[in-house]
Write a protein that holds these residues in place. Structure first.
Motif, PDB file in Angstrom:
ATOM      1  N   UNK A  72       1.107  -1.536   0.143  1.00  0.00           N
ATOM      2  CA  UNK A  72       0.150  -0.116  -0.085  1.00  0.00           C
ATOM      3  C   UNK A  72       0.953   1.257  -0.467  1.00  0.00           C
ATOM      4  N   UNK A  73       0.229   2.198  -0.604  1.00  0.00           N
ATOM      5  CA  UNK A  73       0.991   4.027  -0.268  1.00  0.00           C
ATOM      6  C   UNK A  73       0.064   4.355   0.612  1.00  0.00           C
ATOM      7  N   UNK A  74       0.792   4.848   1.828  1.00  0.00           N
ATOM      8  CA  UNK A  74       0.093   5.684   3.140  1.00  0.00           C
ATOM      9  C   UNK A  74       0.459   7.116   2.308  1.00  0.00           C
ATOM     10  N   UNK A  75      -0.644   7.859   2.186  1.00  0.00           N
ATOM     11  CA  UNK A  75      -0.928   8.898   0.962  1.00  0.00           C
ATOM     12  C   UNK A  75      -1.679  10.087   2.120  1.00  0.00           C
ATOM     13  N   UNK A  76      -1.012  11.231   2.200  1.00  0.00           N
ATOM     14  CA  UNK A  76      -1.412  12.108   3.165  1.00  0.00           C
ATOM     15  C   UNK A  76      -1.995  10.789   4.635  1.00  0.00           C
ATOM     16  N   UNK A  82      -2.290  -1.141  -3.668  1.00  0.00           N
ATOM     17  CA  UNK A  82      -1.105  -0.853  -4.544  1.00  0.00           C
ATOM     18  C   UNK A  82      -0.733  -2.337  -4.693  1.00  0.00           C
ATOM     19  N   UNK A  83      -1.660  -3.151  -5.271  1.00  0.00           N
ATOM     20  CA  UNK A  83      -1.860  -4.712  -5.419  1.00  0.00           C
ATOM     21  C   UNK A  83      -0.821  -4.798  -7.134  1.00  0.00           C
ATOM     22  N   UNK A  84      -0.084  -5.570  -6.930  1.00  0.00           N
ATOM     23  CA  UNK A  84       0.020  -6.366  -8.406  1.00  0.00           C
ATOM     24  C   UNK A  84      -0.025  -6.553  -9.710  1.00  0.00           C
ATOM     25  N   UNK A  85      -0.282  -6.025 -10.400  1.00  0.00           N
ATOM     26  CA  UNK A  85      -1.336  -5.827 -11.966  1.00  0.00           C
ATOM     27  C   UNK A  85      -2.878  -5.143 -11.350  1.00  0.00           C
ATOM     28  N   UNK A  86      -2.415  -4.590  -9.889  1.00  0.00           N
ATOM     29  CA  UNK A  86      -4.261  -4.197 -10.044  1.00  0.00           C
ATOM     30  C   UNK A  86      -4.207  -2.713  -9.926  1.00  0.00           C
ATOM     31  N   UNK A  87      -3.199  -2.078  -9.379  1.00  0.00           N
ATOM     32  CA  UNK A  87      -3.282  -0.677  -9.069  1.00  0.00           C
ATOM     33  C   UNK A  87      -2.638  -0.085  -9.733  1.00  0.00           C
ATOM     34  N   UNK A  88      -2.789   1.434 -10.111  1.00  0.00           N
ATOM     35  CA  UNK A  88      -1.610   2.222 -10.003  1.00  0.00           C
ATOM     36  C   UNK A  88      -2.371   3.896  -9.332  1.00  0.00           C
ATOM     37  N   UNK A  89      -0.986   3.689  -8.780  1.00  0.00           N
ATOM     38  CA  UNK A  89      -1.379   4.892  -7.821  1.00  0.00           C
ATOM     39  C   UNK A  89      -0.753   6.274  -8.050  1.00  0.00           C
ATOM     40  N   UNK A  90      -1.353   7.343  -8.259  1.00  0.00           N
ATOM     41  CA  UNK A  90      -0.755   8.694  -8.678  1.00  0.00           C
ATOM     42  C   UNK A  90      -0.828  10.207  -7.252  1.00  0.00           C
ATOM     43  N   UNK A  91       0.515  10.070  -7.024  1.00  0.00           N
ATOM     44  CA  UNK A  91       0.831  10.847  -5.547  1.00  0.00           C
ATOM     45  C   UNK A  91       1.035  11.939  -6.676  1.00  0.00           C
ATOM     46  N   UNK A  92       0.211  13.819  -6.384  1.00  0.00           N
ATOM     47  CA  UNK A  92       0.735  14.945  -6.836  1.00  0.00           C
ATOM     48  C   UNK A  92       1.896  15.671  -6.414  1.00  0.00           C
ATOM     49  N   UNK A  93       2.916  16.149  -6.484  1.00  0.00           N
ATOM     50  CA  UNK A  93       3.713  17.256  -5.765  1.00  0.00           C
ATOM     51  C   UNK A  93       3.046  17.870  -4.746  1.00  0.00           C
TER      52      UNK A  93
END
Length: 138
Positions: A72-76, A82-93
């Motif tokens: 997982x990506x802890x965002x704010x 964020x699992x293999x072949x499942x999720x794309x996670x974008x974090x802005x600047x």
């Protein structure tokens, strides 16, 4: 970067794995290697129970794509799968974030990351749990 060809093949085993922000990071393309400043990319490997040091990129957005495992990506402060072949996670600047692999998982979590534009000196700084600057990183 040699622009005499319309492409360049990168051997993913060639770049060294570096200990950075508390985990193993392998930069496949980055400015330090003479590559483009438009973006950089690499692969992180996070063992169960481990996480990257919380940090912020001043100017670069960062995208993660899961390659192996379930991390997982802890965002704010909020965990985002964020699992293999499942999720794309974008974090802005400017948004505090860090990848982690919960300790109840069976194996390592591996993900490809892309910074756009490339991370340059002074772009990344570590933060505390409240998102306040802790110190400077490259």
């Amino acid at each position: 970067m040699d622009h005499s060809q319309p492409y360049h093949l990168y051997d993913v085993d060639e770049p060294a794995v570096r200990d950075r922000l508390g985990i193993d990071i392998q930069f496949l393309m980055n400015v330090d290697q003479g590559d483009t400043q438009m973006f950089d990319q690499g692969i992180i490997t996070v063992d169960p129970g481990e996480s990257v040091t919380p940090h912020v990129h001043r100017y670069s957005g960062e995208t993660f794509y899961g390659l192996d495992g379930e991390g997982e990506i802890v965002v704010d402060g909020d965990p985002v799968p964020c699992h293999a072949d499942d999720h794309l996670v974008f974090i802005p600047p400017g948004v505090p974030h860090y990848p982690r692999n919960p300790e109840d998982r069976d194996g390592p979590f591996r993900a490809m990351f892309v910074h756009s534009p490339a991370v340059l000196n002074g772009d990344t700084y570590t933060v505390d749990e409240d998102g306040n600057p802790a110190d400077l990183e490259k």
